[in-house]
Design an enzyme around this catalytic site. Structure first.
Site, PDB file in Angstrom:
ATOM      1  N   GLN A 114      20.719  35.212  20.212  1.00 48.24           N
ATOM      2  CA  GLN A 114      19.798  34.246  19.622  1.00 48.24           C
ATOM      3  C   GLN A 114      18.353  34.490  20.038  1.00 48.24           C
ATOM      4  O   GLN A 114      17.437  33.880  19.503  1.00 48.24           O
ATOM      5  CB  GLN A 114      20.203  32.824  20.010  1.00 48.24           C
TER       6      GLN A 114
ATOM      7  N   CYS B 154      21.667  28.173  19.564  1.00 48.49           N
ATOM      8  CA  CYS B 154      23.009  28.482  20.065  1.00 48.49           C
ATOM      9  C   CYS B 154      24.108  27.802  19.271  1.00 48.49           C
ATOM     10  O   CYS B 154      25.182  28.360  19.059  1.00 48.49           O
ATOM     11  CB  CYS B 154      23.111  28.111  21.539  1.00 48.49           C
TER      12      CYS B 154
ATOM     13  N   HIS C 271      23.702  23.420  25.715  1.00 50.43           N
ATOM     14  CA  HIS C 271      23.979  24.733  25.134  1.00 50.43           C
ATOM     15  C   HIS C 271      25.376  24.749  24.542  1.00 50.43           C
ATOM     16  O   HIS C 271      26.290  24.104  25.074  1.00 50.43           O
ATOM     17  CB  HIS C 271      23.864  25.791  26.238  1.00 50.43           C
TER      18      HIS C 271
ATOM     19  N   ASN D  37      29.072  34.018  24.816  1.00 52.40           N
ATOM     20  CA  ASN D  37      27.727  33.461  24.733  1.00 52.40           C
ATOM     21  C   ASN D  37      26.972  34.108  23.567  1.00 52.40           C
ATOM     22  O   ASN D  37      27.514  34.967  22.866  1.00 52.40           O
ATOM     23  CB  ASN D  37      26.991  33.677  26.059  1.00 52.40           C
TER      24      ASN D  37
END
Length: 444
Positions: free
Chosen positions: A64, A70, A364, A385
Site C-alpha cells: 500500500q 490497508c 490496521h 500484511n
C-alpha cells in the site's frame, strides 16, 4: 487544590533513578540504542516460528506504500486468493486504485450529505466538530468496502494501475479536505439563508464535479469496460473482451458479500456480548451497507477464524498493529518487548480499559492466512500484511495468540460458520453508537 512539581520532588526522583547501578547501565543503553533495542526479548523472537499447522496457499504480498488503504488491500487480497486458486493465476492483483477512486468520491458525497443533515446543529457542537475534523481519509471498514464493490465492481490492477498520488496520498487528502471544508462553509451559509433543497442539491452536484476532476487528474479515470487477458500457471492464454467491472466481479470472484459478517471483540461494559452495533455517521456510500458488528468473546472470535481458515478461505481482520510489534522480524507478540524490566515500571491496563481510556483502537487491517494448532488450540497465527516484501518474512507476520487476545478487534467471516444462536443475534437491529466511539475507528 493545585499541587505543582517542586525542586525537592525532582531531586528525590533523581536520586531514586541514579541510586542503582543497573539503573545507570540501562539508562546508558537506552540513550545510545533506544528503548526497543534494549527491551527486545530474544526468547520471544525465537519462539515465534513462521511455520503453521493449518495455512492457505497465498503468494506475493501487495504494498500500500505511503497510503492508508490497508482495509481495501486486505479485502482485495481475500479476493485474489480465491482467483489465484480457482483460475491458476500467479501473484495476480486486483486494482486497489480503482476502489480507492470510488471510495474517495463516495466519501466526499457522504461528507457533504452529513453537512446538509446537520446544517442546523451548532458549529461548535461535538457532532459538527467531529464531522468537520476529517471530511475524508484513506481509512475504512469492511462494510464500506462491500458497498463499493456492490456498486462499482472491481477490475484487475492492469486496468487501473497505481499512480503517484494513490501510493502517496497525503497531498491529495490535504487538497480534498481543504476543498470539502470550503464546500461545507458554502452549504451551511446557504442553508442558514433559507436555500431550498433543490438549490442545495444543485450546488452540491457542482462541488462533486470538482472532486471528480481532482480525483481523475490524480488517480486516473475508472474504466467503464476493459479487456481481461491473462496466462495461467500452465501458460494457457485467456481473453475476455469489453467486460464491465460489475461483470468481472460476478464472473471471476462471485462471492455473495451479504453472507459475510463483521465480528468484533469489545469487552467494555457498554457493549454486552451477543448484540449487534452500528456507528452513527460512519460510512462512504450514502445508500450502501450500514456498518454492523456482532460483539462476541475472544474464544468465539478465534473459533470462527479457525473454521474459515480450515475451510481454505482467508480472514480479513482489524487490529492495533503498532502495539508490541516489529516490522523487521515480522512479529506481533506480548513478550516481544520487556518494557517493565527495562524501565522499572508496571503496565497493566486491560483490553477494556485501553478502549475506554483511548489507549488502543483498531488501526490496521490485514489477512489471517494460517494458524498453528496444538491439541486443537491456537498458539500463533500467520498474517498477510500489505507493506511489501521488505518487511517481516517476505511481507508475512506471525502473531501470537496472546497478542490476538489483546489487540485484535474485528474479523469478517461467512455466516455459515456462526452457531444458530449467533445467527439469530446477527439478525437483530443494531444498537447505535456515537460517531466518536472506539468501534468507529477506521483501519489505515
Amino acid at each position: 487544590m493545585v499541587n505543582g512539581i517542586s525542586t525537592k520532588l525532582v531531586e528525590r526522583f533523581s536520586e531514586k533513578v541514579n541510586d542503582s547501578i543497573p539503573g545507570r547501565i540501562v539508562k546508558n543503553a537506552v540513550i545510545k540504542n533506544g528503548i526497543d533495542a534494549v527491551a527486545e526479548n530474544r526468547d520471544a523472537i525465537v519462539a515465534m516460528n513462521h511455520v503453521f499447522s493449518d495455512e492457505i496457499e497465498t503468494g506475493k504480498v501487495s504494498n500500500q506504500k505511503q497510503s492508508g488503504r490497508c482495509w481495501m488491500f486486505a479485502a482485495l487480497n481475500t479476493f485474489h486468493h480465491k482467483m489465484n486458486r480457482e483460475f491458476q493465476l500467479k501473484d495476480f492483483e486486483l486494482s486497489q486504485n480503482y476502489v480507492n477512486f470510488w471510495d474517495k468520491f463516495e466519501k466526499a458525497n457522504y461528507f457533504l450529505e452529513s453537512v446538509l443533515e446537520t446544517a442546523n446543529e451548532p458549529l461548535d457542537g461535538r457532532l459538527v466538530s467531529w464531522i468537520l475534523s476529517t471530511p475524508q481519509q484513506d481509512g475504512g471498514q469492511w462494510d464500506m468496502f462491500v458497498s463499493l464493490v456492490k456498486k462499482y465492481g472491481v477490475v484487475p490492477k492492469q486496468a487501473m494501475p497505481e499512480t503517484f498520488q494513490s501510493s502517496s496520498s497525503m497531498r491529495l487528502n490535504a487538497i480534498l479536505n481543504t476543498k470539502l471544508r470550503e464546500d461545507a462553509v458554502k452549504l451551511r451559509n446557504m442553508s442558514s439563508k433559507g436555500g431550498t433543497e433543490e438549490e442545495l442539491n444543485k450546488t452540491k452536484e457542482e462541488m462533486l464535479s470538482d472532486i471528480y476532476k481532482i480525483l481523475t487528474l490524480s488517480l486516473g479515470e475508472p474504466p467503464r469496460t476493459f479487456n481481461f487477458e491473462y496466462r495461467n500457471k500452465n501458460n494457457t492464454f485467456y481473453r475476455d473482451l469489453a467486460i464491465t467491472p460489475q461483470q468481472f466481479y460476478e464472473k471471476y470472484i462471485g462471492l455473495d458479500l451479504d453472507e459475510y459478517v463483521s465480528i468484533i471483540n469489545a469487552p467494555t461494559q457498554d457493549k454486552p456480548y451477543g448484540k449487534t452495533y452500528t456507528v452513527q455517521y460512519l460510512g462512504n456510500v450514502v445508500e450502501g451497507n450500514q456498518i454492523k458488528y456482532l460483539n462476541v468473546d475472544m474464544d468465539t472470535m478465534k473459533e470462527l477464524a479457525i473454521k474459515q481458515i480450515q475451510d481454505n478461505e482467508s480472514v480479513w481482520f482489524g487490529c492495533d498493529v503498532g502495539k508490541l510489534s516489529n516490522k523487521d522480524h515480522g512479529i506481533m507478540d506480548l513478550d516481544l518487548y520487556d518494557y517493565e524490566s527495562t524501565l522499572g515500571i508496571e503496565m497493566s491496563m486491560s483490553k477494556a480499559e485501553r478502549l475506554d481510556y483511548k489507549g488502543s483502537v483498531m488501526t490496521h487491517a490485514m489477512v489471517l492466512t494460517g494458524v498453528n494448532l496444538v491439541e486443537g488450540k491456537p498458539n500463533r497465527w500467520k498474517v498477510e500484511n500489505s507493506w511489501g516484501e521488505k518487511v517481516g518474512n517476505k511481507g508475512y507476520f506471525v502473531m501470537s495468540d496472546k497478542w490476538m487476545d489483546e489487540y485484535t478487534y474485528q474479523i469478517v467471516v461467512n455466516k455459515k460458520h456462526l452457531s444458530d444462536d449467533l445467527k439469530k443475534a446477527w439478525e437483530k437491529d443494531p444498537i447505535e453508537l456515537k460517531p466518536w466511539d472506539p468501534m468507529g475507528s477506521l483501519a489505515k
